[in-house]
Design an enzyme around this catalytic site. Structure first.
Site, PDB file in Angstrom:
ATOM      1  N   THR A   1       0.644  -1.035  -0.042  1.00 20.44           N
ATOM      2  CA  THR A   1      -0.090   0.121   0.028  1.00 20.44           C
ATOM      3  C   THR A   1       0.885   1.292   0.147  1.00 20.44           C
ATOM      4  OG1 THR A   1      -1.330  -1.386   1.506  1.00 20.44           O
ATOM      5  CG2 THR A   1      -2.078   0.979   0.941  1.00 20.44           C
ATOM      6  N   THR A   2       1.822   1.235   0.919  1.00 19.89           N
ATOM      7  CA  THR A   2       2.702   2.480   1.220  1.00 19.89           C
ATOM      8  C   THR A   2       3.415   2.669  -0.230  1.00 19.89           C
ATOM      9  OG1 THR A   2       2.881   1.544   3.108  1.00 19.89           O
ATOM     10  CG2 THR A   2       4.254   3.574   2.582  1.00 19.89           C
ATOM     11  N   TRP A   3       3.832   1.941  -0.807  1.00 18.50           N
ATOM     12  CA  TRP A   3       4.521   1.952  -2.336  1.00 18.50           C
ATOM     13  C   TRP A   3       3.711   2.717  -2.985  1.00 18.50           C
ATOM     14  CZ3 TRP A   3       6.676  -2.997  -5.343  1.00 18.50           C
ATOM     15  CH2 TRP A   3       7.453  -2.520  -6.143  1.00 18.50           C
TER      16      TRP A   3
ATOM     17  N   HIS B   1      -8.768  -0.558   2.491  1.00 18.90           N
ATOM     18  CA  HIS B   1      -8.432  -2.209   2.314  1.00 18.90           C
ATOM     19  C   HIS B   1     -10.018  -2.843   2.259  1.00 18.90           C
ATOM     20  CE1 HIS B   1      -4.483  -1.778   3.771  1.00 18.90           C
ATOM     21  NE2 HIS B   1      -4.699  -1.430   4.833  1.00 18.90           N
TER      22      HIS B   1
ATOM     23  N   ARG C   1      -0.623  -8.871  -3.560  1.00 20.46           N
ATOM     24  CA  ARG C   1       0.614  -9.299  -3.279  1.00 20.46           C
ATOM     25  C   ARG C   1       0.764 -10.820  -3.137  1.00 20.46           C
ATOM     26  NH1 ARG C   1       4.813  -7.201   1.388  1.00 20.46           N
ATOM     27  NH2 ARG C   1       6.828  -7.928   0.440  1.00 20.46           N
TER      28      ARG C   1
ATOM     29  N   TYR D   1       2.316  -6.723  -6.738  1.00 18.28           N
ATOM     30  CA  TYR D   1       3.631  -6.114  -6.429  1.00 18.28           C
ATOM     31  C   TYR D   1       4.962  -6.685  -6.978  1.00 18.28           C
ATOM     32  CZ  TYR D   1       6.686  -5.549  -2.212  1.00 18.28           C
ATOM     33  OH  TYR D   1       7.773  -5.178  -1.637  1.00 18.28           O
TER      34      TYR D   1
ATOM     35  N   ARG E   1       9.833  -2.608   6.160  1.00 21.00           N
ATOM     36  CA  ARG E   1      10.752  -3.543   6.737  1.00 21.00           C
ATOM     37  C   ARG E   1      11.877  -4.061   5.751  1.00 21.00           C
ATOM     38  NH1 ARG E   1      10.713  -9.127   7.169  1.00 21.00           N
ATOM     39  NH2 ARG E   1       9.253  -9.311   5.624  1.00 21.00           N
ATOM     40  N   LYS E   2      11.386  -4.924   4.886  1.00 15.12           N
ATOM     41  CA  LYS E   2      12.363  -5.332   3.694  1.00 15.12           C
ATOM     42  C   LYS E   2      12.132  -4.916   2.243  1.00 15.12           C
ATOM     43  CE  LYS E   2      14.709  -9.338   5.291  1.00 15.12           C
ATOM     44  NZ  LYS E   2      15.005 -10.698   5.199  1.00 15.12           N
TER      45      LYS E   2
HETATM   46  P1  PAP Z   1      -0.436  -1.087   4.898  1.00 14.17           P
HETATM   47  O1  PAP Z   1      -1.323  -2.324   4.028  1.00 14.17           O
HETATM   48  O2  PAP Z   1      -0.607  -1.638   6.185  1.00 14.17           O
HETATM   49  O3  PAP Z   1      -0.422   0.019   4.678  1.00 14.17           O
HETATM   50  P2  PAP Z   1       1.845  -1.865   3.257  1.00 14.17           P
HETATM   51  O4  PAP Z   1       2.570  -0.784   2.812  1.00 14.17           O
HETATM   52  O5  PAP Z   1       1.076  -2.630   2.365  1.00 14.17           O
HETATM   53  O6  PAP Z   1       0.980  -1.501   4.559  1.00 14.17           O
HETATM   54  O7  PAP Z   1       2.873  -3.046   3.785  1.00 14.17           O
HETATM   55  C1  PAP Z   1       4.086  -2.791   4.071  1.00 14.17           C
HETATM   56  C2  PAP Z   1       5.017  -3.767   3.144  1.00 14.17           C
HETATM   57  O8  PAP Z   1       5.342  -3.338   2.151  1.00 14.17           O
HETATM   58  C3  PAP Z   1       6.354  -3.941   3.905  1.00 14.17           C
HETATM   59  O9  PAP Z   1       6.854  -5.277   3.357  1.00 14.17           O
HETATM   60  P3  PAP Z   1       7.624  -6.316   4.256  1.00 14.17           P
HETATM   61  O10 PAP Z   1       7.153  -6.410   5.574  1.00 14.17           O
HETATM   62  O11 PAP Z   1       7.701  -7.332   3.115  1.00 14.17           O
HETATM   63  O12 PAP Z   1       9.228  -5.798   3.951  1.00 14.17           O
HETATM   64  C4  PAP Z   1       7.362  -3.039   3.517  1.00 14.17           C
HETATM   65  O13 PAP Z   1       8.398  -3.138   3.530  1.00 14.17           O
HETATM   66  C5  PAP Z   1       6.802  -3.033   2.001  1.00 14.17           C
HETATM   67  N1  PAP Z   1       7.235  -1.666   1.365  1.00 14.17           N
HETATM   68  C6  PAP Z   1       7.127  -0.465   1.772  1.00 14.17           C
HETATM   69  N2  PAP Z   1       7.334   0.551   1.030  1.00 14.17           N
HETATM   70  C7  PAP Z   1       7.882  -0.280  -0.111  1.00 14.17           C
HETATM   71  C8  PAP Z   1       8.543   0.328  -1.345  1.00 14.17           C
HETATM   72  N3  PAP Z   1       8.765   1.631  -1.674  1.00 14.17           N
HETATM   73  N4  PAP Z   1       8.711  -0.633  -2.260  1.00 14.17           N
HETATM   74  C9  PAP Z   1       8.517  -1.933  -1.924  1.00 14.17           C
HETATM   75  N5  PAP Z   1       8.152  -2.675  -0.753  1.00 14.17           N
HETATM   76  C10 PAP Z   1       7.787  -1.534   0.150  1.00 14.17           C
END
Ligand code: PAP
Length: 333
Positions: free
Chosen positions: A79-81, A141, A163, A229, A296-297
């Site tokens: 979502t954030t991305w 959501h 995703r 994703y 996170r990652k």
């Molecule tokens: P939300 O639905 O609660 O808003 P959301 O942004 O979908 O959260 O989830 C965060 C995930 O997106 C994290 O994944 P991970 O736990 O597998 O690492 C986060 O790291 C990842 N994320 C955030 N920003 C980006 C980005 N710019 N590019 C790719 N993945 C990202």
């Protein structure tokens, strides 16, 4: 100490709802919550009382405009991305990129594109949209069937980001652990995995959420764009162009030549966003959550570091059953 007292999000606070909502929730099916104490099944999906209040309010009061663009995701689908990509892309005239004062550098993507049911409608007030420019960029959501009716009936565009379920689950598990940090009653990966496989996860079942938007994207390709994703990771330029065309802001030849697409992708990259001061130290002005918890990652395939062979087989089986005949294929690495 209970979950509701320690969670940084109001949406997990069980008691912070109207008497009417408490009454409604008291008769709903419930299970142990991933973050809050309990999760409740409302309109076929699992969520918290505070979110239910927000869902009811936005279903009653939100009036979609034809020009609205709503980003839809399962939690942790990226979502954030996508909020970042969409905001920068759509507002590139008003907020030129290559500009160090760009809003993305001072606000977290979640504040630039708020959630309908989580940020805008959860206090029973009528939200004032007067500060929004057109097209209004919003997010949710919510499963398709629970979208406010005006969203379904209008020409509002929906951008759905999906995703793969294994990385979504692992991301959610980490997220839940971060929010449960100060609590004694932790939830193990095994217990949470069993819930996920039964469809009991925030806004779940996962497969209903994904399948419904997948079907809509096939039936109404001008209304719903289905992005993945993993595909954005693999072919970022191509997917960014698809997104731009869908929201009717296609890139001109000059823009393409100027390196604009690469810059939008760079600005929205995990590397860039996760190192911005606003995201390392800031808090969301809407939810109050620390912005860093959304980073996170940001990789494809992290599930392999956590799944046992048995977990993998079990989820493969569930996913195969649930998506049989749909034509939808997930990418896991
Ligand atoms: P939300 O639905 O609660 O808003 P959301 O942004 O979908 O959260 O989830 C965060 C995930 O997106 C994290 O994944 P991970 O736990 O597998 O690492 C986060 O790291 C990842 N994320 C955030 N920003 C980006 C980005 N710019 N590019 C790719 N993945 C990202």
């Amino acid at each position: 100490m209970t979950t509701s007292q320690t969670s940084p999000f109001r949406i997990f606070q069980e008691d912070d709802v109207s008497e009417e909502c408490k009454k409604l929730v008291s008769i709903l099916p419930k299970e142990k919550g991933w973050i809050g104490s309990y999760t409740y099944n409302y309109q076929g999906f699992w969520t918290t009382p505070k979110v239910i209040e927000g869902v009811i309010a936005c279903q009653q009061r939100f009036h979609a405009q034809d020009s609205d663009i709503i980003l839809v995701t399962n939690p942790k689908a990226g979502t954030t991305w996508l909020k970042s990509l969409l905001f920068v892309l759509v507002n590139r005239k008003e907020h030129p990129i290559f500009n160090q004062n760009h809003p993305l550098y001072v606000k977290t993507p979640h504040d630039l594109i708020p959630f309908l049911e989580l940020d805008l409608y959860h206090d029973g007030e009528v939200f004032d949209f007067s500060s929004f420019t057109s097209p209004r960029l919003l997010s949710t959501h919510l499963p398709f069937a629970s979208l406010p009716k005006s969203v379904q009936d209008s020409r509002t565009k929906l951008v759905y980001l999906c995703r793969n379920p294994k990385d979504t689950f692992i991301s959610m598990w980490h997220f839940a652990n971060r929010l449960r940090l100060h609590q004694k009653d932790t939830i193990s990966i095994e217990e949470m995995f069993d819930f996920f496989c039964k469809g009991v996860n925030p806004y779940g079942p996962f497969w209903n959420h994904v399948s419904d938007y997948w079907k809509q994207s096939i039936e109404k390709p001008n209304k719903v764009l289905f992005l993945m994703y993993e595909e954005i990771k693999a072919q970022p330029t191509l997917q960014l162009k698809r997104l731009a065309e869908f929201v009717e802001c296609p890139f001109s030849v000059e823009e393409e030549k100027s390196g604009m697409l690469d810059e939008i992708l760079r600005m929205s990259s995990f590397e860039n966003l996760s190192n911005l001061k606003v995201n390392t130290n800031g808090k969301s002005s809407l939810s109050g959550a620390p912005n860093r918890i959304f980073f996170r990652k940001g990789e494809v395939g992290d599930w392999k570091n956590y799944f046992t062979i048995k977990m993998n087989e079990k989820l493969n089986h569930v996913i195969e059953q649930k998506f049989q005949g749909s034509g939808l294929k997930f990418v896991y690495n």
